[in-house]
Write an enzyme that holds these catalytic residues in place. Structure first.
Site, PDB file in Angstrom:
ATOM      1  N   SER A 278       0.792  -1.233   0.000  1.00  0.00           N
ATOM      2  CA  SER A 278       0.000   0.000   0.000  1.00  0.00           C
ATOM      3  C   SER A 278       0.826   1.285   0.000  1.00  0.00           C
ATOM      4  CB  SER A 278      -0.952  -0.040   1.209  1.00  0.00           C
ATOM      5  OG  SER A 278      -1.932   0.968   1.113  1.00  0.00           O
ATOM      6  N   ASP A 329     -10.001  -6.522  -3.525  1.00  0.00           N
ATOM      7  CA  ASP A 329      -9.408  -5.192  -3.661  1.00  0.00           C
ATOM      8  C   ASP A 329      -9.528  -4.751  -5.116  1.00  0.00           C
ATOM      9  OD1 ASP A 329      -8.054  -2.846  -3.424  1.00  0.00           O
ATOM     10  OD2 ASP A 329      -6.098  -3.740  -2.992  1.00  0.00           O
ATOM     11  N   HIS A 356      -8.016  -5.289   0.782  1.00  0.00           N
ATOM     12  CA  HIS A 356      -6.789  -4.565   0.449  1.00  0.00           C
ATOM     13  C   HIS A 356      -5.599  -5.076   1.260  1.00  0.00           C
ATOM     14  CE1 HIS A 356      -4.182  -1.355  -0.815  1.00  0.00           C
ATOM     15  NE2 HIS A 356      -4.058  -0.885   0.407  1.00  0.00           N
TER      16      HIS A 356
END
Length: 378
Positions: A278, A329, A356
């Site tokens: 991320s 995601d 995610h």
């Protein structure tokens, strides 16, 4: 629940207001209620019966019961009146009326049974309501922490113990656009277990970055540091500037790659495998573009910043890459996959039913995919 179904002049009823009548063995009035003898007692004083209501009846010999003591008899000299001729004594709908009218026993007993059912169902509803509140509070306060605490490393032999993680920090100096800045970077390190009292040579070095809402503590709680050390790897998880125990520091976009390079040189990581989920893509993607020769492998987990570079720039990178993302995601996961497909030596690992932060939703599947990738490139 209506309180008219309880005798508030009885000590037992005061203590057990929400318990059916069958739990009042010492209550003389409820023991007699519904019997011919009890109905007869109720009819001795019409005014008292009218005042008490359909579920209130005087105790034996016309006396009331309060807290285990007898009270003075009601001051009413009127006796039970004879039912009028036009009202049958066996009429099911006949009840005690003010003025001393008689009471039909079957109707009182039916009312008692109905009241007991109401009390039992109301108590069950109350218990279910309290139970639901308790379960809700338990989930709200303990489930988020229990998710990480209960997650154990997978793929470890049962005979092996836990590896002690070292908590360390180093000073990293980064050249900003205006002047040089130094920040004390905190990191956690787990080394392979010793053999015969001597340190083992690690098979590979692994550097773990973290996402926006996490820190190096995440990889320790998840068991990833311990898992990698048990498999013979040197695992280092760092807190990026402004996260965890590392203080914030202004770093330009072009200098974030230099920040990682300086950290690698400071802690002695030669050619590690970089794991970047991320938000950490702000650091890892520029580093891969500029210093891909310093990486043995690259494991991006739905990173940000992949749109900043062209397909031609990605095609120049020769670093083996494992692109990881969660099946659910559909934002960053799908976007990063679309850009990282241009890497010439990439493979894809889609974690089923994961969001995610797929490594938190399915840690075992993530660890299995990571270990398979490390075995292939070592």
């Amino acid at each position: 629940m209506s309180l008219k179904h309880y005798d508030r002049t009885c000590l037992n009823c005061l203590l057990w207001q929400f318990v059916p009548y069958s739990h009042h063995p010492r209550c003389e009035r409820y023991r007699l209620l519904g019997t011919r003898e009890g109905v007869g007692l109720r009819g001795r004083c019409g005014s008292l019966a009218a005042k008490a209501g359909p579920m209130r009846a005087p105790g034996p010999r016309g006396r009331s019961v309060l807290r285990g003591r007898r009270l003075r008899p009601a001051r009413c000299g009127r006796q039970q009146a004879t039912p009028p001729p036009h009202v049958s004594a066996q009429s099911p709908g006949h009840q005690s009326q003010p003025g001393g009218r008689g009471t039909q026993p079957g109707a009182d007993f039916s009312l008692l049974k109905k009241s007991m059912k109401i009390c039992s169902s109301s108590r069950s509803i109350l218990l279910i309501f309290v139970l639901l509140i308790g379960v809700t509070l338990l989930i709200y306060y303990f489930l988020p922490n229990a998710l990480l605490a209960s997650t154990k490393p997978t793929g470890l032999p049962q005979s092996l113990g836990m590896i002690r993680t070292q908590l360390l920090s180093v000073n990293v100096t980064v050249q900003n656009t205006q002047n040089a800045g130094t920040v004390n970077v905190f990191y956690r390190e787990a080394l392979p277990p010793e053999k015969d009292g001597e340190s083992s040579q690690p098979r590979l070095e692994v550097l773990l970055l973290h996402g926006q809402a996490f820190s190096s503590q995440t990889w320790e709680s998840l068991g990833t540091l311990n898992l990698l050390a048990q498999q013979g790897y040197r695992a280092v998880a760092m807190d990026l500037p402004g996260f965890g125990n590392t203080p914030p520091m202004e770093i330009g976009n072009m200098n974030k790659a230099d920040f990682l390079l300086t950290f690698l040189n400071t802690v002695g990581l030669q050619t590690p495998v970089m794991i970047s989920p991320s938000m950490s893509g702000q650091f890892s993607i520029p580093f891969v573009i500029l210093h891909s020769q310093r990486l043995k492998g690259f494991v991006p987990i739905a990173p940000v910043g992949t749109n900043a570079y062209s397909a031609e720039q990605y095609q120049k990178i020769q670093t083996p890459t494992l692109v990881v993302f969660g099946e659910k995601d559909t934002n960053l996961g799908a976007q990063s996959l679309n850009n990282l497909r241009h890497l010439p030596h990439h493979s894809i690992s889609k974690i089923p039913a994961a969001r995610h932060a797929c490594y938190l939703d399915e840690p075992q599947k993530f660890h299995d995919a990571l270990l398979d990738f490390l075995i292939k490139i070592q």
